[in-house]
Design a protein around this motif. Structure first.
Motif, PDB file in Angstrom:
ATOM      1  N   ARG A  47      19.560  70.629  48.328  1.00  0.00           N
ATOM      2  CA  ARG A  47      20.980  70.973  48.442  1.00  0.00           C
ATOM      3  C   ARG A  47      21.412  71.807  47.236  1.00  0.00           C
ATOM      4  NH1 ARG A  47      25.297  66.621  49.271  1.00  0.00           N
ATOM      5  NH2 ARG A  47      24.404  65.771  47.354  1.00  0.00           N
ATOM      6  N   ARG A  48      22.434  72.617  47.463  1.00  0.00           N
ATOM      7  CA  ARG A  48      23.123  73.301  46.387  1.00  0.00           C
ATOM      8  C   ARG A  48      24.543  72.748  46.324  1.00  0.00           C
ATOM      9  NH1 ARG A  48      19.957  77.076  44.523  1.00  0.00           N
ATOM     10  NH2 ARG A  48      21.528  77.949  43.170  1.00  0.00           N
ATOM     11  N   ILE A  49      25.094  72.685  45.127  1.00  0.00           N
ATOM     12  CA  ILE A  49      26.391  72.049  44.909  1.00  0.00           C
ATOM     13  C   ILE A  49      27.289  72.997  44.123  1.00  0.00           C
ATOM     14  CG2 ILE A  49      27.568  70.157  43.706  1.00  0.00           C
ATOM     15  CD1 ILE A  49      25.184  68.402  44.335  1.00  0.00           C
ATOM     16  N   LEU A  50      28.532  73.125  44.573  1.00  0.00           N
ATOM     17  CA  LEU A  50      29.524  73.881  43.814  1.00  0.00           C
ATOM     18  C   LEU A  50      29.987  73.030  42.645  1.00  0.00           C
ATOM     19  CD1 LEU A  50      31.901  75.527  46.459  1.00  0.00           C
ATOM     20  CD2 LEU A  50      30.589  76.713  44.701  1.00  0.00           C
ATOM     21  N   CYS A  51      29.919  73.595  41.444  1.00  0.00           N
ATOM     22  CA  CYS A  51      30.329  72.815  40.285  1.00  0.00           C
ATOM     23  C   CYS A  51      30.858  73.716  39.174  1.00  0.00           C
ATOM     24  CB  CYS A  51      29.179  71.955  39.770  1.00  0.00           C
ATOM     25  SG  CYS A  51      27.708  72.875  39.308  1.00  0.00           S
ATOM     26  N   ALA A  52      31.525  73.081  38.227  1.00  0.00           N
ATOM     27  CA  ALA A  52      32.060  73.755  37.042  1.00  0.00           C
ATOM     28  C   ALA A  52      32.058  72.743  35.910  1.00  0.00           C
ATOM     29  CB  ALA A  52      33.476  74.270  37.298  1.00  0.00           C
ATOM     30  N   SER A  53      32.251  73.226  34.708  1.00  0.00           N
ATOM     31  CA  SER A  53      32.317  72.302  33.580  1.00  0.00           C
ATOM     32  C   SER A  53      33.653  71.565  33.594  1.00  0.00           C
ATOM     33  CB  SER A  53      32.165  73.057  32.260  1.00  0.00           C
ATOM     34  OG  SER A  53      33.330  73.820  31.989  1.00  0.00           O
ATOM     35  N   ALA A  54      33.665  70.379  32.996  1.00  0.00           N
ATOM     36  CA  ALA A  54      34.913  69.624  32.904  1.00  0.00           C
ATOM     37  C   ALA A  54      35.955  70.397  32.115  1.00  0.00           C
ATOM     38  CB  ALA A  54      34.639  68.264  32.248  1.00  0.00           C
ATOM     39  N   GLY A  55      35.502  71.130  31.100  1.00  0.00           N
ATOM     40  CA  GLY A  55      36.432  71.930  30.301  1.00  0.00           C
ATOM     41  C   GLY A  55      37.083  73.034  31.121  1.00  0.00           C
ATOM     42  N   TYR A  56      36.291  73.715  31.950  1.00  0.00           N
ATOM     43  CA  TYR A  56      36.839  74.772  32.805  1.00  0.00           C
ATOM     44  C   TYR A  56      37.835  74.183  33.794  1.00  0.00           C
ATOM     45  CZ  TYR A  56      37.014  78.775  36.000  1.00  0.00           C
ATOM     46  OH  TYR A  56      37.441  79.831  36.770  1.00  0.00           O
ATOM     47  N   ALA A  57      37.489  73.027  34.369  1.00  0.00           N
ATOM     48  CA  ALA A  57      38.386  72.385  35.328  1.00  0.00           C
ATOM     49  C   ALA A  57      39.710  72.003  34.674  1.00  0.00           C
ATOM     50  CB  ALA A  57      37.716  71.150  35.920  1.00  0.00           C
ATOM     51  N   GLN A  58      39.636  71.529  33.425  1.00  0.00           N
ATOM     52  CA  GLN A  58      40.856  71.128  32.727  1.00  0.00           C
ATOM     53  C   GLN A  58      41.709  72.347  32.382  1.00  0.00           C
ATOM     54  OE1 GLN A  58      40.140  68.916  29.150  1.00  0.00           O
ATOM     55  NE2 GLN A  58      42.276  68.365  28.853  1.00  0.00           N
ATOM     56  N   ALA A  59      41.079  73.433  32.005  1.00  0.00           N
ATOM     57  CA  ALA A  59      41.822  74.624  31.587  1.00  0.00           C
ATOM     58  C   ALA A  59      42.377  75.414  32.773  1.00  0.00           C
ATOM     59  CB  ALA A  59      40.918  75.525  30.749  1.00  0.00           C
ATOM     60  N   ARG A  60      41.623  75.498  33.848  1.00  0.00           N
ATOM     61  CA  ARG A  60      42.014  76.367  34.964  1.00  0.00           C
ATOM     62  C   ARG A  60      42.411  75.618  36.222  1.00  0.00           C
ATOM     63  NH1 ARG A  60      39.824  81.496  35.046  1.00  0.00           N
ATOM     64  NH2 ARG A  60      40.981  81.624  37.015  1.00  0.00           N
ATOM     65  N   GLY A  61      42.102  74.316  36.278  1.00  0.00           N
ATOM     66  CA  GLY A  61      42.275  73.610  37.529  1.00  0.00           C
ATOM     67  C   GLY A  61      41.140  73.985  38.475  1.00  0.00           C
ATOM     68  N   LEU A  62      41.121  73.353  39.640  1.00  0.00           N
ATOM     69  CA  LEU A  62      40.061  73.618  40.616  1.00  0.00           C
ATOM     70  C   LEU A  62      40.686  73.941  41.966  1.00  0.00           C
ATOM     71  CD1 LEU A  62      37.504  70.782  39.778  1.00  0.00           C
ATOM     72  CD2 LEU A  62      37.371  73.198  39.136  1.00  0.00           C
ATOM     73  N   PRO A  63      40.026  74.770  42.743  1.00  0.00           N
ATOM     74  CA  PRO A  63      40.568  75.112  44.067  1.00  0.00           C
ATOM     75  C   PRO A  63      40.606  73.886  44.981  1.00  0.00           C
ATOM     76  CG  PRO A  63      38.318  75.917  43.853  1.00  0.00           C
ATOM     77  CD  PRO A  63      38.730  75.450  42.497  1.00  0.00           C
ATOM     78  N   ALA A  64      41.640  73.822  45.819  1.00  0.00           N
ATOM     79  CA  ALA A  64      41.769  72.730  46.783  1.00  0.00           C
ATOM     80  C   ALA A  64      41.249  73.135  48.156  1.00  0.00           C
ATOM     81  CB  ALA A  64      43.233  72.295  46.892  1.00  0.00           C
ATOM     82  N   HIS A  65      41.013  74.444  48.339  1.00  0.00           N
ATOM     83  CA  HIS A  65      40.565  74.966  49.630  1.00  0.00           C
ATOM     84  C   HIS A  65      39.715  76.206  49.381  1.00  0.00           C
ATOM     85  CE1 HIS A  65      40.749  76.879  53.624  1.00  0.00           C
ATOM     86  NE2 HIS A  65      40.946  75.641  54.073  1.00  0.00           N
ATOM     87  N   PRO A  66      38.733  76.497  50.214  1.00  0.00           N
ATOM     88  CA  PRO A  66      37.901  77.684  50.008  1.00  0.00           C
ATOM     89  C   PRO A  66      38.686  78.989  49.881  1.00  0.00           C
ATOM     90  CG  PRO A  66      36.890  76.272  51.643  1.00  0.00           C
ATOM     91  CD  PRO A  66      38.221  75.662  51.336  1.00  0.00           C
ATOM     92  N   ASP A  67      39.846  79.081  50.541  1.00  0.00           N
ATOM     93  CA  ASP A  67      40.644  80.314  50.447  1.00  0.00           C
ATOM     94  C   ASP A  67      41.146  80.576  49.036  1.00  0.00           C
ATOM     95  OD1 ASP A  67      40.247  80.683  53.128  1.00  0.00           O
ATOM     96  OD2 ASP A  67      42.230  79.936  53.745  1.00  0.00           O
TER      97      ASP A  67
END
Length: 308
Positions: free
Chosen positions: A166-186
């Motif tokens: 499998r491949r997994i979409l991921c980001a660092s915790a720091g990036y998520a805290q600074a930019r937030g994360l998408p709620a939908h693919p769009d």
């Protein structure tokens, strides 16, 4: 009294040469001088009075007579091989050179440790291994085993499916805290995306729905095992092999992006030339890989499952 117009030994080597596809390849495969094989082939042609092979510096092919002789002789050759194996015993130590190719991260994390243990167990086996994201030409490069991930397109090759990854979409915790994360693919187009190749189209699935996205690229980097570092550094979102990122997801250093959306699984194949005969070292290493690759994948991803 021998009533055959040729030597069975020469017939045996003709069959192996024909199966290998060239004198040069047979010489490497069986560790026999090319000149010796050429003499055996010439002697067989002289004794039978038939042209069996058409060959020059750029091509090697069987004549109609050569093809017919190979088809008739091959069952005898295989029986000779089987009988030799039975007499000598399957525990005989394998030897010789095995050429191997595997993709970047998977080759480094899964395949290489298995190969190294195999070599320690069988010290007379030599290995030439290339770890690359480029799909090597198995036939042209005389590769004995290629470990490939994804759809098989070469119908003239032998392919043995051994696992899925499998491949997994991921980001660092720091990036998520600074930019937030998408709620939908769009919403993906508003984020930085890190990819392994110029082909950045991504397919996501959720509850029967499928979305194909062309993501913006902030960084394109290969081979695949190099992409983990910029993701951990907080440069953006990437889809990584689960075997690469499991331990960092478990510790919280990386976080999943759109966890309810899945990237389709990829099949793992062991690919080899469609030969009738494989030397013991090649056959045994292929069997070893087939048996141990699924376990190796599980051991790399179980950290994430235990940490979840």
């Amino acid at each position: 009294m021998n009533t055959l117009p040729y030597s069975l030994d020469d017939l045996y080597w003709f069959a192996l040469i024909a199966d290998a596809g060239s004198l040069s390849r047979a010489s490497r495969q069986y560790d026999v001088a090319k000149s010796t094989l050429s003499r055996r082939l010439a002697r067989l042609e002289e004794m039978t009075g038939l042209a069996l092979v058409q060959r020059n510096s750029a091509a090697f092919s069987l004549t109609d007579a050569g093809q017919q002789l190979l088809e008739e002789a091959w069952p005898l050759v295989r029986r000779m091989e089987m009988l030799s194996t039975e007499l000598i015993g399957r525990e005989a130590e394998p030897r010789g050179l095995v050429r191997l190719s595997a993709s970047g991260a998977f080759g480094k994390l899964v395949v290489l440790p298995i190969v190294l243990e195999f070599m320690c167990r069988y010290p007379r086996v030599d290995v030439e291994m290339e770890i690359t994201d480029q799909r090597a030409d198995v036939v042209a490069n005389a590769i004995d085993i290629a470990v490939r991930i994804g759809a098989m397109t070469d119908s003239d090759l032998f392919a043995r499916k051994v696992a899925t990854v499998r491949r997994i979409l991921c980001a660092s915790a720091g990036y998520a805290q600074a930019r937030g994360l998408p709620a939908h693919p769009d919403e993906m187009e508003h984020y930085d995306f890190l990819v392994q190749s110029r082909a950045a189209e991504l397919e996501l699935r959720c509850n029967g729905r499928t979305r194909a996205l062309t993501t913006p690229r902030r960084l394109t980097l290969s081979p695949s095992d190099q992409l983990l570092a910029p993701v951990r550094a907080g440069l953006g979102i990437a889809h990584l092999g689960e075997i690469q990122c499991a331990q960092y997801l478990a510790t919280g250093e990386l976080v999943r992006v759109l966890p309810e959306w899945e990237i389709p699984e990829f099949d793992v194949y062991l690919v080899s030339p469609n030969r009738r005969y494989r030397p013991p070292a090649v056959r045994m290493l292929m069997d070893e890989l087939a048996q141990r690759i699924p376990t190796a994948i599980s051991s790399l991803i179980e950290t994430d499952q235990h940490g979840a």
